[in-house]
Design a protein around this motif. Sequence first.
Motif, PDB file in Angstrom:
ATOM      1  N   LEU A  21      48.559 -49.578  48.781  1.00 37.14           N
ATOM      2  CA  LEU A  21      48.147 -50.978  48.839  1.00 37.14           C
ATOM      3  C   LEU A  21      47.659 -51.291  50.240  1.00 37.14           C
ATOM      4  O   LEU A  21      48.356 -51.022  51.220  1.00 37.14           O
ATOM      5  N   ALA A  22      46.470 -51.870  50.329  1.00 42.31           N
ATOM      6  CA  ALA A  22      45.920 -52.325  51.610  1.00 42.31           C
ATOM      7  C   ALA A  22      45.735 -53.828  51.549  1.00 42.31           C
ATOM      8  O   ALA A  22      45.224 -54.360  50.565  1.00 42.31           O
ATOM      9  N   ARG A  23      46.140 -54.507  52.624  1.00 37.86           N
ATOM     10  CA  ARG A  23      46.027 -55.967  52.690  1.00 37.86           C
ATOM     11  C   ARG A  23      44.914 -56.440  53.611  1.00 37.86           C
ATOM     12  O   ARG A  23      44.587 -57.621  53.629  1.00 37.86           O
ATOM     13  N   GLU A  35      42.057 -53.077  58.589  1.00 39.86           N
ATOM     14  CA  GLU A  35      42.765 -52.076  59.399  1.00 39.86           C
ATOM     15  C   GLU A  35      43.597 -51.139  58.525  1.00 39.86           C
ATOM     16  O   GLU A  35      43.569 -49.916  58.696  1.00 39.86           O
ATOM     17  N   GLN A  36      44.330 -51.697  57.586  1.00 38.85           N
ATOM     18  CA  GLN A  36      45.151 -50.881  56.689  1.00 38.85           C
ATOM     19  C   GLN A  36      44.276 -50.021  55.782  1.00 38.85           C
ATOM     20  O   GLN A  36      44.569 -48.851  55.557  1.00 38.85           O
ATOM     21  N   TYR A  37      43.189 -50.584  55.289  1.00 39.71           N
ATOM     22  CA  TYR A  37      42.258 -49.841  54.443  1.00 39.71           C
ATOM     23  C   TYR A  37      41.693 -48.637  55.201  1.00 39.71           C
ATOM     24  O   TYR A  37      41.663 -47.531  54.678  1.00 39.71           O
ATOM     25  N   LYS A  65      33.729 -51.443  53.724  1.00 39.60           N
ATOM     26  CA  LYS A  65      34.224 -52.791  53.970  1.00 39.60           C
ATOM     27  C   LYS A  65      35.358 -53.118  53.005  1.00 39.60           C
ATOM     28  O   LYS A  65      35.262 -52.869  51.808  1.00 39.60           O
ATOM     29  N   PHE A  66      36.423 -53.671  53.537  1.00 39.35           N
ATOM     30  CA  PHE A  66      37.595 -54.077  52.757  1.00 39.35           C
ATOM     31  C   PHE A  66      37.219 -55.181  51.786  1.00 39.35           C
ATOM     32  O   PHE A  66      36.544 -56.146  52.152  1.00 39.35           O
TER      33      PHE A  66
END
Length: 126
Positions: free
Chosen positions: A20-22, A25-27, A37-38
């Motif tokens: 899970l990415a929020r 940066e996490q992605y 792009k997130f």
Amino acid sequence: MAKYRPYIYRTPFQHVLYALARNQEQYNKITGRKRDKFLDSGADACVTYFSDKKKETLCVVQIGDVTEHSLLQVHGLLLHEAVHIWQEVRACMGEEKPSSEFEAYSIQAIAQDLFEAFEESEKVNG
């Protein structure tokens, strides 16, 4: 305050990884890619799929700011994405007609992992 660190889960049969990415940066940290792009789909949540040379698939569930959503709605979004991960598991396994219990338990396990990851991200970031 500590930052949420995404955890990469593995399905029981070793075919699919998921996390899970929020945010961007996490992605980037999960995927190792900075050019994507997130949450660029325009949806409230989505899954992006990556495959590597070892024939493993990485599914990254993206869900951003959900302050306008209730927890019930967030769980609905995450459950929806869990089904997409399950669909990828089925495809990777070549499983065309899984039993209804196998399907239900698999989706339950994936969804619970995503709920747990979301809860953890809210504790540290919220």
